[in-house]
Every structure is written in C-alpha cells, then in structure tokens.
Design a protein around this motif. Structure first.
Motif, PDB file in Angstrom:
ATOM      1  N   LEU A   1      12.039   3.593  -4.230  1.00  0.00           N
ATOM      2  CA  LEU A   1      11.297   3.795  -2.969  1.00  0.00           C
ATOM      3  C   LEU A   1      12.098   3.365  -1.749  1.00  0.00           C
ATOM      4  CD1 LEU A   1       7.658   2.780  -3.906  1.00  0.00           C
ATOM      5  CD2 LEU A   1       8.729   5.026  -3.947  1.00  0.00           C
ATOM      6  N   GLY A   2      12.904   2.329  -1.884  1.00  0.00           N
ATOM      7  CA  GLY A   2      13.801   1.925  -0.792  1.00  0.00           C
ATOM      8  C   GLY A   2      13.087   1.649   0.521  1.00  0.00           C
ATOM      9  N   HIS A   3      13.735   2.043   1.614  1.00  0.00           N
ATOM     10  CA  HIS A   3      13.253   1.667   2.949  1.00  0.00           C
ATOM     11  C   HIS A   3      11.957   2.354   3.358  1.00  0.00           C
ATOM     12  CE1 HIS A   3      17.389   0.297   2.914  1.00  0.00           C
ATOM     13  NE2 HIS A   3      17.023  -0.566   3.830  1.00  0.00           N
ATOM     14  N   VAL A   4      11.530   3.359   2.586  1.00  0.00           N
ATOM     15  CA  VAL A   4      10.232   4.006   2.847  1.00  0.00           C
ATOM     16  C   VAL A   4       9.138   2.932   2.940  1.00  0.00           C
ATOM     17  CG1 VAL A   4       8.465   5.425   1.699  1.00  0.00           C
ATOM     18  CG2 VAL A   4      10.833   6.207   1.793  1.00  0.00           C
ATOM     19  N   GLN A   5       9.299   1.886   2.103  1.00  0.00           N
ATOM     20  CA  GLN A   5       8.285   0.825   2.069  1.00  0.00           C
ATOM     21  C   GLN A   5       8.205   0.029   3.361  1.00  0.00           C
ATOM     22  OE1 GLN A   5       8.897  -1.225  -2.124  1.00  0.00           O
ATOM     23  NE2 GLN A   5      10.641  -0.042  -1.417  1.00  0.00           N
ATOM     24  N   ARG A   6       9.283   0.048   4.149  1.00  0.00           N
ATOM     25  CA  ARG A   6       9.322  -0.809   5.348  1.00  0.00           C
ATOM     26  C   ARG A   6       8.828  -0.116   6.604  1.00  0.00           C
ATOM     27  NH1 ARG A   6      14.913  -3.806   5.082  1.00  0.00           N
ATOM     28  NH2 ARG A   6      15.312  -2.680   6.990  1.00  0.00           N
TER      29      ARG A   6
ATOM     30  N   GLY B   1       2.464  -3.108  -9.388  1.00  0.00           N
ATOM     31  CA  GLY B   1       2.303  -2.758 -10.808  1.00  0.00           C
ATOM     32  C   GLY B   1       0.869  -2.948 -11.268  1.00  0.00           C
ATOM     33  N   ILE B   2       0.273  -4.060 -10.854  1.00  0.00           N
ATOM     34  CA  ILE B   2      -1.117  -4.322 -11.257  1.00  0.00           C
ATOM     35  C   ILE B   2      -2.058  -3.322 -10.583  1.00  0.00           C
ATOM     36  CG2 ILE B   2      -3.034  -5.963 -11.012  1.00  0.00           C
ATOM     37  CD1 ILE B   2      -1.017  -8.181 -11.562  1.00  0.00           C
ATOM     38  N   ALA B   3      -1.880  -3.158  -9.265  1.00  0.00           N
ATOM     39  CA  ALA B   3      -2.780  -2.256  -8.527  1.00  0.00           C
ATOM     40  C   ALA B   3      -2.567  -0.802  -8.937  1.00  0.00           C
ATOM     41  CB  ALA B   3      -2.561  -2.422  -7.025  1.00  0.00           C
TER      42      ALA B   3
ATOM     43  N   ASN C   1       0.818  -1.216   0.000  1.00  0.00           N
ATOM     44  CA  ASN C   1       0.000   0.000   0.000  1.00  0.00           C
ATOM     45  C   ASN C   1       0.851   1.265   0.000  1.00  0.00           C
ATOM     46  OD1 ASN C   1      -2.983  -0.498  -0.015  1.00  0.00           O
ATOM     47  ND2 ASN C   1      -2.337  -1.996   1.500  1.00  0.00           N
ATOM     48  N   ILE C   2       2.014   1.205   0.655  1.00  0.00           N
ATOM     49  CA  ILE C   2       2.923   2.364   0.646  1.00  0.00           C
ATOM     50  C   ILE C   2       3.462   2.574  -0.773  1.00  0.00           C
ATOM     51  CG2 ILE C   2       5.146   3.257   1.485  1.00  0.00           C
ATOM     52  CD1 ILE C   2       4.538   1.714   4.131  1.00  0.00           C
ATOM     53  N   ALA C   3       3.856   1.477  -1.413  1.00  0.00           N
ATOM     54  CA  ALA C   3       4.362   1.566  -2.797  1.00  0.00           C
ATOM     55  C   ALA C   3       3.270   2.129  -3.706  1.00  0.00           C
ATOM     56  CB  ALA C   3       4.816   0.193  -3.277  1.00  0.00           C
ATOM     57  N   LEU C   4       2.064   1.672  -3.477  1.00  0.00           N
ATOM     58  CA  LEU C   4       0.940   2.092  -4.313  1.00  0.00           C
ATOM     59  C   LEU C   4       0.655   3.588  -4.174  1.00  0.00           C
ATOM     60  CD1 LEU C   4      -0.948   0.729  -6.239  1.00  0.00           C
ATOM     61  CD2 LEU C   4      -2.508   0.281  -4.340  1.00  0.00           C
ATOM     62  N   GLU C   5       0.745   4.057  -2.948  1.00  0.00           N
ATOM     63  CA  GLU C   5       0.509   5.488  -2.728  1.00  0.00           C
ATOM     64  C   GLU C   5       1.546   6.311  -3.497  1.00  0.00           C
ATOM     65  OE1 GLU C   5       0.226   6.617   1.406  1.00  0.00           O
ATOM     66  OE2 GLU C   5       0.337   8.728   0.836  1.00  0.00           O
TER      67      GLU C   5
ATOM     68  N   ARG D   1       0.896   8.877  -6.788  1.00  0.00           N
ATOM     69  CA  ARG D   1       1.382  10.275  -6.805  1.00  0.00           C
ATOM     70  C   ARG D   1       2.262  10.529  -8.031  1.00  0.00           C
ATOM     71  NH1 ARG D   1       2.645  11.982  -0.590  1.00  0.00           N
ATOM     72  NH2 ARG D   1       0.670  11.249   0.227  1.00  0.00           N
ATOM     73  N   LEU D   2       3.131   9.561  -8.321  1.00  0.00           N
ATOM     74  CA  LEU D   2       4.020   9.745  -9.474  1.00  0.00           C
ATOM     75  C   LEU D   2       3.220   9.819 -10.767  1.00  0.00           C
ATOM     76  CD1 LEU D   2       6.933   7.380  -8.423  1.00  0.00           C
ATOM     77  CD2 LEU D   2       7.071   9.847  -8.735  1.00  0.00           C
ATOM     78  N   LYS D   3       2.114   9.082 -10.825  1.00  0.00           N
ATOM     79  CA  LYS D   3       1.296   9.111 -12.046  1.00  0.00           C
ATOM     80  C   LYS D   3       0.664  10.490 -12.264  1.00  0.00           C
ATOM     81  CE  LYS D   3      -1.000   5.364 -13.625  1.00  0.00           C
ATOM     82  NZ  LYS D   3      -1.831   4.138 -13.588  1.00  0.00           N
ATOM     83  N   VAL D   4       0.348  11.154 -11.172  1.00  0.00           N
ATOM     84  CA  VAL D   4      -0.249  12.493 -11.285  1.00  0.00           C
ATOM     85  C   VAL D   4       0.739  13.450 -11.954  1.00  0.00           C
ATOM     86  CG1 VAL D   4      -1.067  14.496  -9.979  1.00  0.00           C
ATOM     87  CG2 VAL D   4      -1.785  12.192  -9.313  1.00  0.00           C
ATOM     88  N   THR D   5       1.963  13.473 -11.438  1.00  0.00           N
ATOM     89  CA  THR D   5       2.948  14.399 -12.011  1.00  0.00           C
ATOM     90  C   THR D   5       3.390  13.920 -13.400  1.00  0.00           C
ATOM     91  OG1 THR D   5       5.120  15.415 -11.744  1.00  0.00           O
ATOM     92  CG2 THR D   5       4.780  13.400 -10.523  1.00  0.00           C
ATOM     93  N   ALA D   6       3.448  12.592 -13.601  1.00  0.00           N
ATOM     94  CA  ALA D   6       3.830  12.068 -14.919  1.00  0.00           C
ATOM     95  C   ALA D   6       2.817  12.505 -15.980  1.00  0.00           C
ATOM     96  CB  ALA D   6       3.909  10.540 -14.866  1.00  0.00           C
ATOM     97  N   SER D   7       1.528  12.420 -15.647  1.00  0.00           N
ATOM     98  CA  SER D   7       0.487  12.807 -16.606  1.00  0.00           C
ATOM     99  C   SER D   7       0.556  14.294 -16.922  1.00  0.00           C
ATOM    100  CB  SER D   7      -0.899  12.505 -16.033  1.00  0.00           C
ATOM    101  OG  SER D   7      -1.062  11.133 -15.932  1.00  0.00           O
ATOM    102  N   SER D   8       0.837  15.102 -15.908  1.00  0.00           N
ATOM    103  CA  SER D   8       0.899  16.553 -16.133  1.00  0.00           C
ATOM    104  C   SER D   8       1.975  16.906 -17.147  1.00  0.00           C
ATOM    105  CB  SER D   8       1.190  17.284 -14.824  1.00  0.00           C
ATOM    106  OG  SER D   8       0.271  16.876 -13.844  1.00  0.00           O
ATOM    107  N   HIS D   9       3.051  16.146 -17.146  1.00  0.00           N
ATOM    108  CA  HIS D   9       4.201  16.472 -18.014  1.00  0.00           C
ATOM    109  C   HIS D   9       4.381  15.503 -19.180  1.00  0.00           C
ATOM    110  CE1 HIS D   9       6.035  19.621 -15.458  1.00  0.00           C
ATOM    111  NE2 HIS D   9       5.364  18.984 -14.516  1.00  0.00           N
TER     112      HIS D   9
END
Ligand code: ADP
Ligand code: F6P
Length: 323
Positions: A251-256, A181-183, A144-148, A152-160
C-alpha cells in the motif's frame, strides 16, 4: 506577549493541518504571535518562518498532508545544526517551539530542549509508535485507508479463490498491520514484534483453504523480518510444493495521503490546543499525547528511547478468529 513557532516534521500524517490550525488559533486567542516554519527542521535552520494569521489556517482542517511542508533534515541531528536553529528563533524573539511529528521529530525536539530551548511536542505519525500517546495523529485515518484496500482485495481474492498479501506501513512497529489485520479479518498477520517464518505463513494459507475458505489474506508489516517481498520470493521458489500462488500488494504512501477522519481531526485539535495551554502554564520539554481519554504532557525523558508496547493479546485473538 509570547511569540511561538510551530512546525511539522518527518512523515506527514492526516490531521497535521488540524493540529497546526489549533496551535495557531489558540495561540492567537491568548494574544500571542505564532510563526509557521516551512519544511520542518530544515526551515528552522534556514530561518524560513513567517507570522501566521487566523485566516492562514482557514479551510485546512479537512485536508491531509501539511500546509507548512515537512522534511527529513540530517543537519538537525548535529549540535551545530540545532544551534543554528536556536539562533534563527532567537533573532525573531521566539520563546517556544511546537513540534508536530513522529518519533524521530520528537527525538530532535528533545535534543533541542536539552540545549535550553522551550519545546512542546504534538504526537503525530501514522506508525503509532510514540510512547506518551495511546493514539497518535493520523493513525486512525491510515488504518481506515488500509482497511478499505483490504476489503477490496478480499472481493477479488474470493472471486478467484486466491491468496493475497497486503503490506502496510508502520516502520518498526506492527500497530497498523495488527489492527488492519483484525479489522479486515485477515487469516495471517505478520508483525515485527513476533517473528513469523515464510513457511508458517504458507501453512496458515493452506489451512485457510482446507477450512473451505474462498480466499486467504495475509497482512504484513513493512518492518517484519520477512516482509511482502521476502515472502513473495519464498512462495515463488516453493510454488510447486505449496500448490498455490500469492499475489502481493504494497500500500505504501497511499496510507499517508488521505483526508483526516473525525477521530484524527478531533485528536489533532485537542493536542494542538493542549500544547499552547501547556506553554501558557509554563510547561515545556514534554510531549502532548492522549492517555486514558485525556490530553496529557509526558516529559521527553519518559518518551524518547522508550519502546511503546503493542497489545499482543490482540494477535492471540486474531489467531482464534482465523477459523
Ligand atoms: P518521524 O518524525 O516521522 O519519525 P524521522 O525519523 O525521519 O521522522 O525524523 C524527522 C527528523 O527529525 C529527522 O530528519 C531529523 O531532522 C530529526 N531527528 C530525528 N532523530 C533525531 C535525533 N536523534 N536528534 C536530532 N534530530 C533528530
Ligand atoms: O513514519 C511514517 C512512515 O510512513 C513510515 O510508516 C514509513 O516507514 C516511512 O514513513 C516512509 O518514509 P518516506 O516517506 O521517507 O518514504
């Protein structure tokens, strides 16, 4: 009266505290004494363990990390290190040990049990790479952390109109990458189990643009042959030919480090309670895991060295969803 010890080892995982709490309180409920070992196998060897009360594990079910501390301990891989640990437990009259941890930690637990000490494992790692448990403690929260982050990255990716690459953890296992990736609706998923060349990733990104997408997202497992660093290097070298740039986020240790979600708290509580129940029944030398919705014990001989299979039909599904 029985006297047991509990430790957390290897990479910490959200929900480990809920598992410690369950082991301590269900152990006390049976009239046992429960020792908490500090810093995994390093603390076991050093004899760093104290009896725990129900209050010692109060207010921790919602906390990430582990109140007992964790460690990687090369000394435990030696027979002498493990004898030292057994001596430290024998000195305190401890009859059994509960090991909360991932693949490496359970390998250590198996070695200890082969030396005659009674051990029960609790499957806990964000990698979800342990045979004997369909889900391990921490993986749902890490996902769920990775998904969040992906959302967020998709929002900025779409803008640019940009292409992004997100590298997730998992050691040699592609579970976190495949599921996030699926979620997350990724255009490309790169996992260690199936080799994907940098050119294949580039072509998928190009196809996404050709389909009229505003962005392209690749989720890459850290254990893949071509990880985010290798892919970034390739894209930089071929930038002119490819005609697009790819930004990479690891993402690294943020996920843990997250607070465990409901799934992990409940799984950890059930597995911790399952471990003391199993010991009470005279069981040992097994890993407690989730199998078909139930908490079951699987002998270490059927867990350690056995590669857990990923459901690769999900990768096929993700390809159909790329459109
Ligand atoms: P994880 O449990 O998260 O997979 P590691 O692989 O780092 O983490 O393992 C944690 C610890 O377990 C190691 O530092 C070591 O002390 C112990 N360990 C790992 N593999 C073995 C082994 N084959 N024999 C004995 N101890 C081991
Ligand atoms: O096993 C959990 C894990 O987070 C893996 O996904 C990752 O490869 C590794 O631990 C990182 O280890 P460390 O915390 O020692 O950098």
């Amino acid at each position: 009266m029985k006297r047991i010890a509990v430790l957390t080892s290897g990479g910490d995982a959200p929900g480990m505290n809920a598992a410690i709490r369950a082991v301590v309180r269900t152990g006390l409920d049976k009239g046992w004494e429960v020792y908490g070992v500090r810093h995994g196998y390093a603390g076991l060897i050093a004899g760093n363990m104290q009896p725990m009360t129900a209050r010692d594990v109060g207010g921790i079910i919602q906390q990430g990390g582990t109140i007992l501390g964790s460690a990687r301990c090369p000394e435990f891989k030696t027979e002498e290190g493990r004898w030292q640990a057994i001596r430290a437990m024998n000195m305190r009259g401890i009859d059994a040990l509960v090991v909360i941890g991932g693949n490496g930690s359970q390998s250590g637990a198996y070695e200890l049990s082969k030396m005659g000490f009674h051990v029960v494992g609790v499957a806990s790692t964000i990698d979800n790479d342990l045979a004997g448990s369909e889900m391990t403690i921490g993986v749902d929260t890490a996902l769920n952390i990775a998904l969040e982050a992906i959302d967020r990255l998709k929002v900025t990716a779409s803008s640019h109109q940009r292409a992004f690459m997100v590298e997730v953890m998992g050691r040699d296992c592609g579970y976190l990458a495949l599921m996030s990736g699926i979620a997350g609706g990724a255009e490309v998923i790169v996992i260690p189990e199936i080799e994907t060349t940098p050119e294949e990733v580039a072509q998928k990104i190009r196809t996404a643009y050709e389909r009229g997408k505003a962005h392209a997202l690749a989720v890459v497992a850290e254990g893949a042959k071509y990880d985010a660093e290798a892919l970034s290097k390739y894209f930089a070298e071929h930038r002119e030919r490819l005609g697009f740039q790819v930004r990479a986020t690891t993402l690294g240790h943020v996920q843990r480090g997250g607070a465990p979600g409901a799934f992990d708290r409940i799984l950890a509580t059930r597995l911790g309670a399952g471990a003391t129940r199993f010991l009470e029944q005279g069981g040992h030398g097994c890993l407690m895991g989730l199998i078909k919705g139930e908490i079951r014990a699987t002998p270490y001989s059927e867990v350690i060295g056995v590669k857990k299979q990923l459901d690769l039909s999900l990768l096929e599904l993700s390809r159909a969803l790329e459109h």
